[in-house]
Design a protein around this motif. Sequence first.
Motif, PDB file in Angstrom:
ATOM      1  N   ALA A  94       0.862  -1.197   0.000  1.00 44.49           N
ATOM      2  CA  ALA A  94       0.000   0.000   0.000  1.00 44.49           C
ATOM      3  C   ALA A  94       0.892   1.240   0.000  1.00 44.49           C
ATOM      4  O   ALA A  94       2.119   1.137   0.161  1.00 44.49           O
ATOM      5  CB  ALA A  94      -0.914   0.014   1.230  1.00 44.49           C
ATOM      6  N   PHE A  97       5.002   2.587  -0.777  1.00 47.33           N
ATOM      7  CA  PHE A  97       5.718   1.421  -1.315  1.00 47.33           C
ATOM      8  C   PHE A  97       5.244   1.114  -2.738  1.00 47.33           C
ATOM      9  O   PHE A  97       6.061   0.846  -3.632  1.00 47.33           O
ATOM     10  CB  PHE A  97       5.504   0.215  -0.391  1.00 47.33           C
ATOM     11  CG  PHE A  97       6.212  -1.025  -0.839  1.00 47.33           C
ATOM     12  CD1 PHE A  97       7.594  -1.111  -0.785  1.00 47.33           C
ATOM     13  CD2 PHE A  97       5.495  -2.119  -1.324  1.00 47.33           C
ATOM     14  CE1 PHE A  97       8.254  -2.254  -1.213  1.00 47.33           C
ATOM     15  CE2 PHE A  97       6.153  -3.268  -1.751  1.00 47.33           C
ATOM     16  CZ  PHE A  97       7.528  -3.338  -1.686  1.00 47.33           C
ATOM     17  N   LYS A 173       3.576   2.516  11.290  1.00 47.04           N
ATOM     18  CA  LYS A 173       4.805   3.253  11.608  1.00 47.04           C
ATOM     19  C   LYS A 173       5.039   3.214  13.118  1.00 47.04           C
ATOM     20  O   LYS A 173       4.084   3.358  13.895  1.00 47.04           O
ATOM     21  CB  LYS A 173       4.621   4.701  11.157  1.00 47.04           C
ATOM     22  CG  LYS A 173       5.843   5.567  11.270  1.00 47.04           C
ATOM     23  CD  LYS A 173       5.898   6.541  12.416  1.00 47.04           C
ATOM     24  CE  LYS A 173       4.734   7.431  12.604  1.00 47.04           C
ATOM     25  NZ  LYS A 173       4.859   8.335  13.767  1.00 47.04           N
ATOM     26  N   THR A 194      -1.598   6.028  12.249  1.00 41.20           N
ATOM     27  CA  THR A 194      -0.246   5.494  11.984  1.00 41.20           C
ATOM     28  C   THR A 194      -0.255   4.047  11.475  1.00 41.20           C
ATOM     29  O   THR A 194       0.817   3.493  11.218  1.00 41.20           O
ATOM     30  CB  THR A 194       0.627   5.562  13.260  1.00 41.20           C
ATOM     31  OG1 THR A 194       0.062   4.708  14.255  1.00 41.20           O
ATOM     32  CG2 THR A 194       0.728   6.980  13.812  1.00 41.20           C
ATOM     33  N   CYS A 195      -1.436   3.436  11.385  1.00 36.23           N
ATOM     34  CA  CYS A 195      -1.548   2.054  10.865  1.00 36.23           C
ATOM     35  C   CYS A 195      -2.562   2.042   9.732  1.00 36.23           C
ATOM     36  O   CYS A 195      -3.574   2.728   9.817  1.00 36.23           O
ATOM     37  CB  CYS A 195      -2.145   1.104  11.904  1.00 36.23           C
ATOM     38  SG  CYS A 195      -1.319   0.987  13.472  1.00 36.23           S
TER      39      CYS A 195
HETATM   40  N1  UDP Z   1       3.038   6.572   8.471  1.00 39.00           N
HETATM   41  C1  UDP Z   1       2.897   7.424   9.563  1.00 39.00           C
HETATM   42  N2  UDP Z   1       3.595   8.606   9.557  1.00 39.00           N
HETATM   43  C2  UDP Z   1       4.398   8.993   8.561  1.00 39.00           C
HETATM   44  C3  UDP Z   1       4.533   8.118   7.449  1.00 39.00           C
HETATM   45  C4  UDP Z   1       3.848   6.927   7.441  1.00 39.00           C
HETATM   46  O1  UDP Z   1       2.196   7.100  10.519  1.00 39.00           O
HETATM   47  O2  UDP Z   1       4.998  10.076   8.643  1.00 39.00           O
HETATM   48  C5  UDP Z   1       2.310   5.279   8.458  1.00 39.00           C
HETATM   49  C6  UDP Z   1       1.155   5.276   7.472  1.00 39.00           C
HETATM   50  O3  UDP Z   1      -0.049   5.624   8.119  1.00 39.00           O
HETATM   51  C7  UDP Z   1       1.117   3.848   7.004  1.00 39.00           C
HETATM   52  C8  UDP Z   1       2.570   3.379   7.110  1.00 39.00           C
HETATM   53  O4  UDP Z   1       3.210   4.288   8.002  1.00 39.00           O
HETATM   54  O5  UDP Z   1       0.333   3.056   7.870  1.00 39.00           O
HETATM   55  C9  UDP Z   1       3.302   3.340   5.781  1.00 39.00           C
HETATM   56  O6  UDP Z   1       3.166   4.615   5.168  1.00 39.00           O
HETATM   57  P1  UDP Z   1       3.732   4.864   3.695  1.00 39.00           P
HETATM   58  O7  UDP Z   1       5.203   4.781   3.718  1.00 39.00           O
HETATM   59  O8  UDP Z   1       3.029   3.969   2.742  1.00 39.00           O
HETATM   60  O9  UDP Z   1       3.445   6.378   3.416  1.00 39.00           O
HETATM   61  P2  UDP Z   1       2.122   7.138   3.031  1.00 39.00           P
HETATM   62  O10 UDP Z   1       1.474   6.372   1.949  1.00 39.00           O
HETATM   63  O11 UDP Z   1       1.344   7.178   4.305  1.00 39.00           O
HETATM   64  O12 UDP Z   1       2.657   8.465   2.597  1.00 39.00           O
END
Ligand code: UDP
Length: 231
Positions: A94, A97, A173, A194-195
Motif C-alpha cells: 500500500a 511502497f 509506523k 499510523t496504521c
Molecule cells: N506513516 C505514519 N507517519 C508517517 C509516514 C507513514 O504514521 O509520517 C504510516 C502510514 O499511516 C502507514 C505506514 O506508516 O500506515 C506506511 O506509510 P507509507 O510509507 O506507505 O506512506 P504514506 O502512503 O502514508 O505516505
Amino acid sequence: MVLYEGKAKKILRTDNENEFIVYYKDDATAFNGEKKAEISSKGILNNKISTKIFENLERQGIKTHYIKNISEREMLVKKVDILLLEVIVRNITAGSFCKRVGIEEGIVLDEPIFELCYKNDEYGDPLINEDHAVAMGLATRKEIEYIKNETLKINEVMKKFFLDMNLKLVDFKLEFGKDKDGNILLADEISPDTCRLWDKDTNEKLDKDRFRRDLGDLLAGYEEVLSRMSN
Ligand code: UDP
C-alpha cells in the motif's frame, strides 16, 4: 507546560521529571502537512485506541513508554529521547511502497518488510537503510538490531490483535525512544493515524487513508476500530 507541539499531539511536562503527558489533538494532516483539517474528537478516539494497543503490547512483554491513561485526551508516559528514525512495517502492499516500486495495492507480502526513514519533516522523512542510520549516528548497529527484533515481535502481536477483530494490519509506523538508563522503549502513538487497517472480509479502509484519499468519514472508520476493540 507544553514542551513540544507536533501535528497530531502535544507533549506536556509533569511534576515528575521522568514522566511526560501525551495530549492527543484533533488535527489531521497528510502529505507532509499539505492537506490539513480539524476533525472534532479524533484525538479522543486515537488516545483510546492507542491506549488499548499499548496495554496489549505491554501484556505481551513489549517494553513501551506507556504508563497509564489519565483523561479523554491524555496518556502518561515515561520520558524518552525519541530517536530520529521512523520504523515502517509492511505486511500488505500500500501507500508509498506501491508508488516507489510500481506494485499494485493489496498484495500480501511473502514476509514482513522492515523499513527505516530519517525523521526529518523538511525532507519528507526520506527512506534510508541501516548503514545510513548507523553512519549518521541516529542509532548504533546494536540498537538497530534490537529495534528490528522488537519491531518484528510487535508486528506479530499486533497482527493477531487486529485479526481477532476481523481487521488486517496492512502496514504501520513506529517510533522508539531512549529512557534515562539507555533502554530503548516503543514510544509515540499507535492508532489508525499510523496504521493501515482494512476489514478482513470487505477490505474497507478504516484508517487515515479515508482522509488522505477522501474515502469517507474518518471518524466513522476510527469509531468502528474502537468498537471492535471493545467487544
Ligand atoms: N506513516 C505514519 N507517519 C508517517 C509516514 C507513514 O504514521 O509520517 C504510516 C502510514 O499511516 C502507514 C505506514 O506508516 O500506515 C506506511 O506509510 P507509507 O510509507 O506507505 O506512506 P504514506 O502512503 O502514508 O505516505
